[in-house]
Design a protein around this motif. Structure first.
Motif, PDB file in Angstrom:
ATOM      1  N   GLY A 140      -1.172   2.102  -7.560  1.00  0.00           N
ATOM      2  CA  GLY A 140      -1.506   0.708  -7.297  1.00  0.00           C
ATOM      3  C   GLY A 140      -2.553   0.158  -8.247  1.00  0.00           C
ATOM      4  N   TYR A 186      -1.757  -2.012 -11.819  1.00  0.00           N
ATOM      5  CA  TYR A 186      -1.655  -3.460 -12.029  1.00  0.00           C
ATOM      6  C   TYR A 186      -2.958  -4.032 -12.566  1.00  0.00           C
ATOM      7  CZ  TYR A 186       2.689  -3.263  -9.347  1.00  0.00           C
ATOM      8  OH  TYR A 186       3.962  -2.970  -8.923  1.00  0.00           O
ATOM      9  N   THR A 228       3.563  -7.140 -13.838  1.00  0.00           N
ATOM     10  CA  THR A 228       4.007  -7.495 -12.488  1.00  0.00           C
ATOM     11  C   THR A 228       5.352  -8.210 -12.519  1.00  0.00           C
ATOM     12  OG1 THR A 228       2.833  -9.612 -12.595  1.00  0.00           O
ATOM     13  CG2 THR A 228       1.613  -7.732 -11.698  1.00  0.00           C
ATOM     14  N   ARG A 267      10.223  -3.784 -12.258  1.00  0.00           N
ATOM     15  CA  ARG A 267      10.086  -3.155 -10.946  1.00  0.00           C
ATOM     16  C   ARG A 267      10.746  -1.778 -10.903  1.00  0.00           C
ATOM     17  NH1 ARG A 267       9.299  -7.104  -6.908  1.00  0.00           N
ATOM     18  NH2 ARG A 267       7.773  -8.599  -7.746  1.00  0.00           N
ATOM     19  N   SER A 278       2.634   1.669  -0.128  1.00  0.00           N
ATOM     20  CA  SER A 278       3.461   0.591  -0.683  1.00  0.00           C
ATOM     21  C   SER A 278       2.852  -0.787  -0.416  1.00  0.00           C
ATOM     22  CB  SER A 278       4.889   0.663  -0.134  1.00  0.00           C
ATOM     23  OG  SER A 278       4.883   0.508   1.276  1.00  0.00           O
ATOM     24  N   GLN A 279       2.303  -0.976   0.780  1.00  0.00           N
ATOM     25  CA  GLN A 279       1.700  -2.271   1.103  1.00  0.00           C
ATOM     26  C   GLN A 279       0.441  -2.529   0.271  1.00  0.00           C
ATOM     27  OE1 GLN A 279       1.101  -2.508   5.341  1.00  0.00           O
ATOM     28  NE2 GLN A 279       3.269  -2.899   5.756  1.00  0.00           N
ATOM     29  N   ARG A 327      -0.078  -1.382  -2.790  1.00  0.00           N
ATOM     30  CA  ARG A 327       0.384  -1.715  -4.143  1.00  0.00           C
ATOM     31  C   ARG A 327       0.855  -3.160  -4.206  1.00  0.00           C
ATOM     32  NH1 ARG A 327       3.000   3.226  -3.483  1.00  0.00           N
ATOM     33  NH2 ARG A 327       5.045   2.187  -3.315  1.00  0.00           N
ATOM     34  N   GLU A 328       1.631  -3.561  -3.221  1.00  0.00           N
ATOM     35  CA  GLU A 328       2.152  -4.922  -3.224  1.00  0.00           C
ATOM     36  C   GLU A 328       1.041  -5.946  -3.044  1.00  0.00           C
ATOM     37  OE1 GLU A 328       4.542  -8.231  -3.382  1.00  0.00           O
ATOM     38  OE2 GLU A 328       4.869  -6.172  -4.050  1.00  0.00           O
ATOM     39  N   SER A 329       0.040  -5.601  -2.259  1.00  0.00           N
ATOM     40  CA  SER A 329      -1.095  -6.498  -2.059  1.00  0.00           C
ATOM     41  C   SER A 329      -1.820  -6.763  -3.378  1.00  0.00           C
ATOM     42  CB  SER A 329      -2.064  -5.903  -1.035  1.00  0.00           C
ATOM     43  OG  SER A 329      -3.218  -6.705  -0.907  1.00  0.00           O
ATOM     44  N   ARG A 349      -0.539  -6.285  -6.473  1.00  0.00           N
ATOM     45  CA  ARG A 349       0.386  -6.944  -7.401  1.00  0.00           C
ATOM     46  C   ARG A 349       0.453  -8.446  -7.149  1.00  0.00           C
ATOM     47  NH1 ARG A 349       4.924  -9.301  -8.014  1.00  0.00           N
ATOM     48  NH2 ARG A 349       5.234  -9.342  -5.756  1.00  0.00           N
ATOM     49  N   SER A 350       0.591  -8.824  -5.877  1.00  0.00           N
ATOM     50  CA  SER A 350       0.768 -10.237  -5.548  1.00  0.00           C
ATOM     51  C   SER A 350      -0.528 -11.039  -5.646  1.00  0.00           C
ATOM     52  CB  SER A 350       1.354 -10.378  -4.142  1.00  0.00           C
ATOM     53  OG  SER A 350       0.478  -9.815  -3.175  1.00  0.00           O
TER      54      SER A 350
END
Length: 207
Positions: A137, A140, A146, A151, A172-173, A175-177, A179-180
């Motif tokens: 994570g 990024y 991103t 992906r 996973s959450q 990493r997505e947090s 990234r976004s």
């Protein structure tokens, strides 16, 4: 030479000297104005800055010499982001975002991705510390793209740097947090060092 002719020659020499002096002055003025104009355009050029509203602290363990695996990732504020690395010989190290970024940029296995992510597909997986930093994570925040077209790379190489599938899915959450939360803004320079990495925010981690 008669006095009249002597005065005429002297007057002509003075006219030539004056004309040359004026030409040089005008030329120097033109160069100075051009230089000032170029400096002004440089100062007014827009600067792109990337920052993250959310960060991650990554825990990495050297499971055997030269092989590093992510054992946990927790969400933190950006100024607390970084990595804690436990080595096989028992010592522990902490890396700020800036220090981790320097490592990723200097290692051949990860530098090639940062220079050209589109050409990185199907490259062999590496198990070194720089790979764990880039494909977790935290990656990024270190310059990993991103963009949606990359992906698949994140999934292909990311799963391999985690200790097991459970840790990969659990984070996973996180990493997505991260990234976004990426924000790219443009601004005009006002002097001094700018940008998220330029400020070298370490939040207590070594740099």
């Amino acid at each position: 030479m008669t006095p009249f002719r002597r005065r005429a020659v002297l007057r002509r020499v003075k006219d030539i000297t004056l004309s040359t002096t004026l030409s040089l002055a005008l030329l120097n003025g033109s160069v100075l104005l051009q230089s000032c104009g170029n400096n002004r355009r440089d100062e007014e050029a827009e600067r792109t800055e990337t920052r993250f509203d959310r960060g991650v602290r990554t825990y990495i363990t050297e499971t055997q010499p030269g092989t590093f695996k992510i054992t946990d990732e927790v969400p933190v504020s950006p100024d607390k982001a970084g990595a804690i690395v436990n080595y096989a010989d028992g010592h522990r190290d902490t890396l700020s975002v800036a220090a981790a970024k320097r490592l990723v940029e200097s290692d051949e296995s990860t530098r090639s991705y940062l220079n050209n992510p589109g050409a990185y597909q199907n490259q062999p997986h590496h198990s070194g510390l720089s790979s764990a930093l880039l494909w977790g994570g935290l990656g990024y925040m270190l310059g990993r793209s991103t963009a949606p077209q990359y992906r698949d790379d994140a999934q292909q190489y990311g799963a391999g740097v985690y200790a097991n599938r459970g840790v990969y899915e659990r984070s996973s959450q996180v990493r997505e947090s991260v990234r976004s939360s990426r924000v790219v803004s443009t601004s005009r320079p006002s002097g001094g060092r700018g940008g998220f990495f330029g400020r070298g925010r370490s939040g207590g981690f070594s740099s």
